[in-house]
Write a protein that holds these residues in place. Structure first.
Motif, PDB file in Angstrom:
ATOM      1  N   TRP A  12      -4.056 -11.514   4.232  1.00 48.34           N
ATOM      2  CA  TRP A  12      -3.913 -10.390   3.318  1.00 48.34           C
ATOM      3  C   TRP A  12      -3.495 -10.842   1.921  1.00 48.34           C
ATOM      4  N   VAL A  42      -9.219 -10.198  -0.361  1.00 50.00           N
ATOM      5  CA  VAL A  42      -9.647  -9.039   0.429  1.00 50.00           C
ATOM      6  C   VAL A  42     -10.036  -7.847  -0.430  1.00 50.00           C
ATOM      7  N   HIS A 163      -3.017  -2.757   5.617  1.00 51.76           N
ATOM      8  CA  HIS A 163      -3.869  -3.544   6.501  1.00 51.76           C
ATOM      9  C   HIS A 163      -4.965  -2.642   7.040  1.00 51.76           C
ATOM     10  N   HIS A 243     -11.926  -8.348   7.291  1.00 48.19           N
ATOM     11  CA  HIS A 243     -11.542  -7.809   5.999  1.00 48.19           C
ATOM     12  C   HIS A 243     -11.122  -6.348   6.140  1.00 48.19           C
ATOM     13  N   PRO A 244     -10.521  -5.785   5.098  1.00 46.72           N
ATOM     14  CA  PRO A 244     -10.128  -4.372   5.167  1.00 46.72           C
ATOM     15  C   PRO A 244     -11.292  -3.419   5.429  1.00 46.72           C
TER      16      PRO A 244
END
Length: 258
Positions: A12, A42, A163, A243-244
């Motif tokens: 992150w 990200v 997250h 990834h997000p």
């Protein structure tokens, strides 16, 4: 193996030192100094480059400014790919800082999507989240989230403080540096119940990336700037390195030859 929380934190908060320089063909009133930023892996380029834009606008005339876009060594950078994916795909074998060229004219419509505002980025990001949820949970996770939850998720991405939502068994996206990406649902467990590995995925989706005994390595397989072991379970990669946007982005890069 590293503690799970440590891995998630490192993913992150991963940053790429980057040097932005103005395209030499741009008309300016005075010399444009380079601008340096630590880019979050990200996030998306057009979401974190307001400072870059302001820096270069100081030396330009308003009539010479159109939509800002970026390129690396002649390749326009697709803003709808996460920054870390762009770096791994195009520049992972080069020295840092990452050198990106800034343009304000001649937008390459055939290569890039227009991005006139952050609302376009938000729409793309939420569309990716909804797509992942629809494929794996028939939209149950996103539909159970309230509108304020969607907005909180988006604001968290902008501020680097959140997250991914709880959507497991993510869909991998495999991107080659010289061809379009492959997007395919691949189960983390075989019908017999054994865990699939990164190597199992590559054998099905891009077998050329697998090096046999005695062969010279032709490709690097990179996720978040590292080359995971081919024996690494896909489920672990999915839960820790996605990834997000809730996709596991895998970059397959040709190994430079002498």
């Amino acid at each position: 193996m590293a503690d799970d929380k440590d891995v998630l934190r490192d993913v992150w908060f991963g940053r790429i030192p980057t040097c932005f320089t103005l395209n030499q063909d741009e008309v300016t009133e005075r010399e444009a100094e380079p601008y340096y930023l630590l880019l979050p892996r990200v996030s998306y380029l057009t979401l974190v480059t307001d400072k870059v834009k302001k820096h270069f606008l100081k030396v330009m005339r308003a009539e010479d400014v159109e939509e800002m876009w970026f390129e690396y060594e002649g390749t326009p950078l697709k803003w709808h790919y996460p920054i870390g994916v762009l770096f791994d795909l195009h520049a992972s074998n080069n020295v840092l800082p990452w050198s990106i060229t800034v343009h304000f004219k001649n937008f390459p419509d055939h290569d890039l999507l227009h991005c006139p505002s952050n609302s376009v980025i938000e729409a793309h990001f939420m569309s990716s989240i909804k797509e992942a949820d629809a494929l794996k949970h028939k939209s149950q996770v996103v539909n159970d989230m309230q509108k304020k939850d969607h907005k909180q998720l988006w604001m968290g991405l902008q501020n680097g403080e959140t997250h991914t939502p709880p959507i497991l068994k993510r869909r991998p996206q495999t991107t080659m540096s010289d061809r379009p990406f492959i997007q395919k649902l691949f189960r983390p467990v075989s019908p017999e119940g054994s865990a699939h590995s990164l190597g199992d995925l590559l054998k099905e989706m891009y077998p050329d990336a697998i090096t046999n005994d005695g062969e010279q390595k032709r490709y690097q397989v990179v996720i978040h700037g590292i080359e995971p072991l081919l024996e690494t379970p896909l489920q672990w990669l999915s839960e820790h390195l996605s990834h997000p946007d809730n996709f596991l982005h895998i970059c397959v890069i040709p190994v430079p030859t002498d």
